[in-house]
Design an enzyme around this catalytic site. Sequence first.
Site, PDB file in Angstrom:
ATOM      1  N   ARG A 104       0.845  -1.180   0.000  1.00  0.00           N
ATOM      2  CA  ARG A 104       0.000   0.000   0.000  1.00  0.00           C
ATOM      3  C   ARG A 104       0.887   1.238   0.000  1.00  0.00           C
ATOM      4  O   ARG A 104       1.702   1.414   0.906  1.00  0.00           O
ATOM      5  CB  ARG A 104      -0.898  -0.030   1.239  1.00  0.00           C
ATOM      6  N   THR A 129      -0.932   7.551  -1.085  1.00  0.00           N
ATOM      7  CA  THR A 129      -2.189   7.488  -1.859  1.00  0.00           C
ATOM      8  C   THR A 129      -3.120   6.402  -1.324  1.00  0.00           C
ATOM      9  O   THR A 129      -4.299   6.384  -1.660  1.00  0.00           O
ATOM     10  CB  THR A 129      -1.893   7.151  -3.332  1.00  0.00           C
ATOM     11  N   ASP A 182      -1.688  -3.246  13.195  1.00  0.00           N
ATOM     12  CA  ASP A 182      -1.136  -3.784  11.945  1.00  0.00           C
ATOM     13  C   ASP A 182      -1.038  -5.306  12.077  1.00  0.00           C
ATOM     14  O   ASP A 182      -0.239  -5.824  12.869  1.00  0.00           O
ATOM     15  CB  ASP A 182       0.246  -3.161  11.671  1.00  0.00           C
ATOM     16  N   ASP A 233       2.459  -6.839  11.417  1.00  0.00           N
ATOM     17  CA  ASP A 233       3.401  -6.580  12.519  1.00  0.00           C
ATOM     18  C   ASP A 233       3.066  -7.432  13.731  1.00  0.00           C
ATOM     19  O   ASP A 233       3.966  -7.962  14.400  1.00  0.00           O
ATOM     20  CB  ASP A 233       3.347  -5.105  12.913  1.00  0.00           C
TER      21      ASP A 233
HETATM   22  N1  URA Z   1      -3.960  -3.318   7.664  1.00  0.00           N
HETATM   23  C1  URA Z   1      -3.724  -3.674   8.942  1.00  0.00           C
HETATM   24  O1  URA Z   1      -2.871  -4.500   9.211  1.00  0.00           O
HETATM   25  N2  URA Z   1      -4.445  -3.094   9.907  1.00  0.00           N
HETATM   26  C2  URA Z   1      -5.406  -2.172   9.665  1.00  0.00           C
HETATM   27  O2  URA Z   1      -6.041  -1.696  10.604  1.00  0.00           O
HETATM   28  C3  URA Z   1      -5.647  -1.813   8.316  1.00  0.00           C
HETATM   29  C4  URA Z   1      -4.906  -2.408   7.334  1.00  0.00           C
END
Ligand code: URA
Length: 210
Positions: free
Chosen positions: A105, A109, A201, A204
Site C-alpha cells: 500500500r 495514496t 497492523d 506486525d
Molecule cells: N492493515 C492492517 O494491518 N491493519 C489495519 O487496521 C488496516 C490495514
Amino acid sequence: MSDHLTIVTHPLVQHKLTLMRDKDTSTASFRQLLREISQLLAYEVTREMATTTKQIETPLCAMDAPVLAGRKLALVSILRAGNGLLDGILELIPSARVGFVGLYRDEETLQPVQYYCKLPSELDERLVIAVDPMLATGNSSAAAVDLLKAAGARNIRFLCLLAAPEGVARMKEAHPDVPIVTAALDERLNELGYIVPGLGDAGDRMFGTR
Ligand code: URA
C-alpha cells in the site's frame, strides 16, 4: 448481513478475536489465535463447496457417501499478512493449491502497487479463496481480485478477520460477485487507513515486526 457479507458470530470466533485485538496479547499468542480462528472462518467460507457421492463399504454395508467434487480449491494469500491465515486453513484442507499476490500500500495514496503474483493453474475450474486478515480501504483487496479474475478465476470468495465498512463498500462496488466472510465489521477507518477499533497492523502483530 447480506449474501455479499457474512459475519461469523460464533462465540468461539468472537472470543478469539477479542484476545487478538488486545494490545497486550503476545506475538506467539496472536499467531496461535490466528491459526485457530482461520480454521473456524474456513469452515464458513467453504460451506457451499460442491460435493458428489462415492460408493464405500462401511463395516456394516455399502453406501453412497459425500465427498468433495471437482478440482482442489485454491487459496490465495495477499502478502504479507494473508500468510498468517494459510497454515490453519491448510491443516483443514491439506490438498488445497496455494497462490500468492504481493501488493503493498502506497502510504500516501493508499493505492495498491503489485510486486508479486504466482497463482495455481486452472483457476477457472476451482473455488478460489483470497485471504487477507484486514479488509481496510478495500483497494488492495479489489486489486487482488482483479488479478484473480484476469487469471481466469470465476468462483471467488474473500476471507478476512476484520472488515471496515469502507472496504466492504469498495469490494461490493468492484466485485459484487465475490462474497466476503469476516469475523467482524468494525466502525471505521482512521486517517492512516487503520481499522478502528481494529487490532493494529496485522502483519506486525503476527510476525513481531516494528
Ligand atoms: N492493515 C492492517 O494491518 N491493519 C489495519 O487496521 C488496516 C490495514
